[in-house]
Every structure is written in C-alpha cells, then in structure tokens.
Design a protein around this motif. Structure first.
Motif, PDB file in Angstrom:
ATOM      1  N   ASN A   1       1.104  -1.233   0.025  1.00 10.70           N
ATOM      2  CA  ASN A   1       0.131  -0.292   0.055  1.00 10.70           C
ATOM      3  C   ASN A   1       0.794   1.288  -0.018  1.00 10.70           C
ATOM      4  O   ASN A   1       0.507   2.356  -0.787  1.00 10.70           O
ATOM      5  CB  ASN A   1      -1.094  -0.077   1.179  1.00 10.70           C
ATOM      6  N   LEU A   2       1.833   1.106   0.733  1.00  9.03           N
ATOM      7  CA  LEU A   2       2.924   2.438   0.845  1.00  9.03           C
ATOM      8  C   LEU A   2       3.625   2.471  -0.675  1.00  9.03           C
ATOM      9  O   LEU A   2       3.796   3.539  -1.040  1.00  9.03           O
ATOM     10  CB  LEU A   2       3.840   2.150   1.866  1.00  9.03           C
ATOM     11  N   HIS A   3       3.781   1.337  -1.165  1.00  9.23           N
ATOM     12  CA  HIS A   3       4.448   1.594  -2.542  1.00  9.23           C
ATOM     13  C   HIS A   3       3.382   2.079  -3.469  1.00  9.23           C
ATOM     14  O   HIS A   3       3.735   2.914  -4.433  1.00  9.23           O
ATOM     15  CB  HIS A   3       4.747   0.032  -3.179  1.00  9.23           C
ATOM     16  N   THR A   4       2.172   1.878  -3.528  1.00  3.37           N
ATOM     17  CA  THR A   4       1.333   2.360  -4.370  1.00  3.37           C
ATOM     18  C   THR A   4       1.064   4.014  -3.987  1.00  3.37           C
ATOM     19  O   THR A   4       0.972   4.807  -4.638  1.00  3.37           O
ATOM     20  CB  THR A   4      -0.297   1.770  -4.330  1.00  3.37           C
ATOM     21  N   ASP A   5       0.975   4.248  -2.597  1.00  2.35           N
ATOM     22  CA  ASP A   5       0.986   5.702  -2.172  1.00  2.35           C
ATOM     23  C   ASP A   5       2.027   6.705  -2.661  1.00  2.35           C
ATOM     24  O   ASP A   5       1.985   7.571  -3.364  1.00  2.35           O
ATOM     25  CB  ASP A   5       0.937   5.843  -0.476  1.00  2.35           C
ATOM     26  N   LEU A   6       3.371   5.924  -2.422  1.00  2.00           N
ATOM     27  CA  LEU A   6       4.416   6.632  -3.138  1.00  2.00           C
ATOM     28  C   LEU A   6       4.554   6.847  -4.524  1.00  2.00           C
ATOM     29  O   LEU A   6       4.679   7.876  -5.069  1.00  2.00           O
ATOM     30  CB  LEU A   6       5.796   6.135  -2.699  1.00  2.00           C
TER      31      LEU A   6
END
Length: 643
Positions: free
Chosen positions: A413-418
């Motif tokens: 999810n953080l990868h998608t956010d970034l």
C-alpha cells in the motif's frame, strides 16, 4: 483499513484466466443522504459511459456483444452442452475485456464454439453477419487491439477504434504540425478524438455532445447535472459543471480548466473521475480511454498519504536525480486513501489500485495533483489470496515468507501511495521538450519512473521517522516481491512464445532485469536452483536500493530531455523479450496452484429508497449480483450506443 477475517464472500466467478471478486464499500451507510445521492448520480454517470469504451476498443465490439448476448440469453437447448458452455465462456471473456481482445495481452479471443453453432442460435441476423463472423472466427482479422512491436506501423497493425484509415507517420506528422513547442501550457492533443481521413487529409472527430458518442455523453451529462445539485461545496459543483462544459463542447482547454479546478478542490469527502483519461490503449499514447471511478475518503487510512503529501518537498529535494530535473517548488500535492463506490469503463472489471491525476505535466507543476489509493480494492485482493499456495511455491525460504507475511500488505500500500502521490508528480520536463517525445514507450517509462521513485523511498529511514513503517527491514518485503514478480511470476500472464507488451508489465520487467544485470558484479540479486526449482535470492538489499536510484536518475533524464532513443533502447533491451526456459517453468509451477493470472470485480448495486410521497429517504447498497447477470443488466439498461 486493517486486514480482517470476515466471512464476506469475495470470490464471485472463475473462468479462463480470470477470477472475479466483490469488494466491500465500508462506511457507506455512515454518509449523509446528500453524499449518498451525490454518489448515486455519479455512479449512474459512470455506468452510462460503458458503451464508449467498448466502441473505442474495437469497431465491431458493440455489434458482436449484442449478437453473443442474444444467442446466450435466447438459447433453448441443453445449457450443459459443451458448445453452449464455450459460448458462455466467450461472453464472460469479452465482457471482462470490454471487447474482443484480452485486456492485458491485447490478443483476440479464440472462440471454442463453432461458427455453425453460433449461426444456428441467431434469430435476427444483421446485414453484415458475414463480416461479424469473420471478425469473431478468423484469427488473422483484427488480431491485436494494441500492437507495440518495434519497427511496425503501430496504428495500421492495431485494431483499436481510435484510428481509421490513417498511418502512424501521417498521424505523427499531423500532430507535429499542430504542436507549438514554445507553449508552456499545452492541451492534451488527441485526448478525446478519433483520427481518420476526409478528402485525403487527417482530421479529428471529437467525442462530445453532437459528435461521436453523443447519446452516451448526453446521458453522462444528465447524471452529472443531477449530481451537481448534491455537491458538497461550491467548488465541487463548479468543477462538475466545467466537466459538463467539456463534454458539451469537446474543448480540451475546458478539460484543462476542469482538471485544475478538480485538482485544487480537496475539501469534499466524495470524489470521482469521469472521462477520457489514461492513454495506454492508444499505440501512440495520446487518446484517452473512457473510464470512471466514484469514491469517498477513508479518513483513518488517509493519515499516511496525508503525511506523505505534507512532506512532498523533502522527497523531491532528496530524489537521486540530476538537480536540473527536480522541481524547485512542489505545489498542491494532495493524497488520500479512498473507498471505491463504483468502477466503470476502463477501470472495470479490472481496476487500478492507485490513481494520480491530472496527467498534464504543466498542471501538476503549477496547480498540483490528486493521488489516491483504493484500499478497499487492495483489501479484496488480499483477502481473496489467502491460502492460495503462492508463497510456498515461489518464495525462496521461510524467513522470506515471514517477511512478506509481516510487511507486504503495508509496504504494498505504501508503494502505491508513493507511486501515485509523489512518483508521478515528481521531476520536471525541461522547457521546450514535447511531453509526447517518448511516443509508444512513454507509458512504460512513466510507470517505471513512478515505481522506481516509490521503491527508492520505501527503504528510506524517513518513512520510519514519519511513523509510516515500524521496522528498517520492512521495505525488503516489497523489494523481494517486486523482483520475483518482474523476473518470474508475472510471466504467468504471457503465452508461450509471446513478448511482454502491456506497459505496467514492461515497466516491472525493465526494472527487475536492469537491477539483475547491473548488480551482477556485486551479486546483488541472483537466480538460485533448489530441488530443481528456480528462485530469486536478494543478497544485498542496500546495494539494490542504490541501483534503483541510479535507474531512476537515468529514466528521469530520459523524460526530462525527451531522449526517445535512450528510452527505446531501455525498453527493448530489458522489458520485452522473455526467457523461454524460465517462462516454461513458471507456467508449470503455476498450473499446480489454480491461481487465476488476472482478477477483476463486480460492482455493488445502489437503490433509491422512497417514502409514500416519492421523496428519497435513503440510498441502499447490496452485493449479491452475479458476474454475468451484472453484465447483461448493464447491456440492457445502459446500451447508449446500441448498433
């Protein structure tokens, strides 16, 4: 959104290489009636555009859909007959792909029922039945929706219906003559038009009220006008009305004005996209496929994306790229985690898990952008994958499997956010560089640039400082999954002997193969064989991050300078060709797992609740509709362009 173990029935259907899921819309019941009615009319506007995408994807798609649906629904024989079962499978496939070509491979589906069987179950044969049958059954007719093969005319060899009777050199020359390289605020040329010829000259036919797709657009406009009456604030109402203006006039300047107003309005909880947006299905990367997603903010989960957006300048200033290509001032980056309420057009049934818009670089630089992560969609993916045996089959050892179990959901999810929040909005194009300079490779390189940005910063101590991760080793879960996917497991989606063609798959392969090759001297990443099976081992995560930073710097340079040849060389060397030995092994190992390579979704159903006087008192949501029943209902109730 935290993971749970509820008994919600996520899996709806399974056929061919597809698994169809449901997604929850948590907290919808807690919205106000005004917000629910806003969502209701936005969802109606979303579904109303369905036929547009079908027609964009192929000239005969709507006629063939009608033919196949009629044969299916009116069939009087044994529904267990293999010929009928093959017809049902074909209908499910074209419904999922919004046309006759696979949504990822772009290859035309091969029906497993006979021409005679179909003919015997058609009651009202259209005048062009021979043409339609040829398109369905002849593998040489319109074989590829979007062709990306190097050295070929990508327009002539693609079957998409956004070009007709024109060649790639003609279209490129047409737009080269139109564009002003000194214009610092260029419109998105070709975004909402079909290109054809009139009297021997290339012309554009706009998608608008009174133009192409007018009946569908008129219905979209009607629902948008109704939605505007329930807008949460004047700014939201204003940008909905500006979108209506764009649909009415087809004027791309109005679309830019809408995009600016939309990007700058960040106070409302309900939001949506609706229009001709992503350009992956244009072989030249210019024309937008029609899509829509309606959503509302997940306030709790948005804390992490808001933290990222507040620190956007820090990330930009510390990016491992040439300072000439950094933005001196990052403006208006807003990010949130959303709950998808409806998926439509090019976002349905297969959907993105993150979005960053507007696409125009100058709007991002001057007015900011909106980035979202669709966490109820990632939640559905995660819940449906429990116990599928993937990690046991492909992940090298138990410590690595535990790493993924502990950290992959949050780092994914953080990868998608970034990627969405900061990656796409990072960097700048040098003055005078054509935003379309990378041509057919632009989408692949842009996705690689955003992925590299996200991967680089996942390993940065800044994320721990900001409270977004609680372990300095967490990023390793995403690094391992990314290399495993890019080098091996995404190949389950490729047929033997085929190249990688879809932009996101090319992007992942480019990064993984480049890191593998450039890390050989230090043995950063390697293939290892254990008990006759190939695995990925990462020996030096720190050095891998350094390599990711180097590649990010080079791809940013390519985009900033418009270096087409360097971009083409990267894509063709690392992103296209498949190792047949690894490919064969991956396919054989997947065959034992019964995991569908592709997943998509059915939508929930929204209904108005009225009192005895006809006043709307509530909007309810239900989840019980099946996959084909939903598709057939949409064809019955939303066939705005029926042929």
């Amino acid at each position: 959104m935290a993971k749970d173990s509820s008994d919600f029935d996520y899996v709806v259907d399974r056929f061919a290489d597809i698994e169809v899921l449901r997604y929850k819309v948590p907290d919808f019941e807690n919205l106000s009636l005004q917000q629910k009615l806003l969502i209701y009319h936005l969802t109606e506007a979303a579904i109303a555009g369905r036929d547009i995408l079908w027609d964009q994807n192929g000239k005969y798609n709507l006629e063939i859909r009608k033919l196949i649906e009629s044969a299916y629904t009116n069939y009087k024989g044994d529904r267990n007959d293999p010929q009928f079962k093959a017809l049902e499978k074909y209908l499910k496939q074209i419904s999922f792909a919004n046309g006759l070509h696979h949504h990822y491979s772009m290859d035309k589906f091969s029906p497993e029922f006979s021409r005679e069987f179909l003919l015997s179950n058609i009651t009202n044969k259209p005048a062009n039945i021979d043409t339609l049958l040829s398109v369905i059954f002849d593998p040489t007719v319109m074989p590829k929706k979007v062709n990306q093969a190097e050295g070929q005319d990508l327009i002539v060899t693609s079957s998409t219906n956004i070009y007709e009777g024109v060649t790639q050199p003609e279209v490129e020359a047409y737009y080269a003559a139109l564009k002003d390289t000194t214009d610092l605020t260029p419109i998105s040329y070709g975004l909402n038009t079909r290109k054809t010829k009139v009297n021997g000259k290339v012309v554009e036919q706009p998608y608008k009220v009174g133009g192409l797709y007018s009946p569908a657009i008129e219905r979209i406009v009607s629902e948008l006008n109704k939605a505007a009456e329930y807008a949460e604030n004047p700014a939201q109402k204003a940008y909905i009305k500006k979108l209506v203006e764009f649909y009415t006039t087809g004027d791309l300047k109005a679309f830019d004005d809408y995009s600016i107003m939309w990007a700058e309005e960040t106070d409302s909880q309900v939001d949506f996209i609706n229009g001709f947006i992503e350009t992956y299905d244009d072989p030249l990367g210019m024309t937008g496929s029609w899509e829509s997603i309606v959503n509302f903010k997940n306030n709790e989960a948005s804390a992490r994306t808001e933290t990222l957006s507040k620190n956007a300048q820090w990330f930009e200033s510390h990016s491992p790229i040439d300072p000439r290509f950094r933005k001196e001032e990052v403006k208006g980056v807003s990010a949130k985690v959303i709950t998808a309420a409806i998926l439509a057009g090019d976002s349905y049934p297969a959907t993105p898990i993150g979005i960053n818009l507007p696409n125009a670089n100058w709007i991002r630089a001057a007015h900011g952008s909106k980035s979202v992560t669709l966490e109820n969609i990632t939640q559905a993916y995660d819940e449906a994958s429990h116990g599928d045996g993937f990690n046991e089959e492909f992940v090298i050892d138990e410590p690595t499997r535990k790493l993924l179990d502990d950290y992959l959901f949050i780092t994914d999810n953080l990868h998608t956010d970034l990627h969405e929040c900061l990656g796409h909005g990072s960097g700048r194009i040098l003055p005078g560089v054509d935003p379309d300079a990378l041509k057919a490779h632009g989408s692949t390189l842009e996705e690689a640039r955003a992925d590299l940005f996200a991967l680089y910063y996942l390993a940065d101590p800044k994320l721990i400082e900001l409270g977004l991760l609680d372990s300095p080793d967490a990023y390793k879960a995403e690094y391992y999954k990314y290399m495993l996917n890019g080098l091996m497991t995404q190949l389950m989606r490729i047929e033997p002997g085929k190249d990688v063609e879809e932009a996101h798959m090319r992007n992942r392969k480019l990064i993984a193969e480049w890191v593998l090759e450039h890390g050989k001297a230090d043995n950063v990443v390697e293939y290892v064989t254990i008990d006759g099976k190939t695995y990925i081992r990462i020996n030096d995560y720190k050095r891998m991050r350094e390599l990711i930073g180097q590649l990010l710097g080079e791809i940013q340079r390519i985009k900033s300078e418009g270096d087409y040849e360097a971009g083409r060389n990267l894509v063709e060397k690392y992103a296209v060709k498949v190792d047949p030995k690894i490919h064969d092994e991956v396919l054989k190992r997947y065959a034992h797992l019964s995991i569908a390579p592709y997943k998509g979704f059915v939508n929930p159903v929204y209904n108005l609740v009225k009192d005895a006087n006809g006043n709307v008192t509530d909007v309810t949501i239900t989840y019980g509709e099946g996959y084909l029943p939903q598709m057939l209902r949409y064809s019955k109730d939303y066939s705005t362009l029926s042929k």
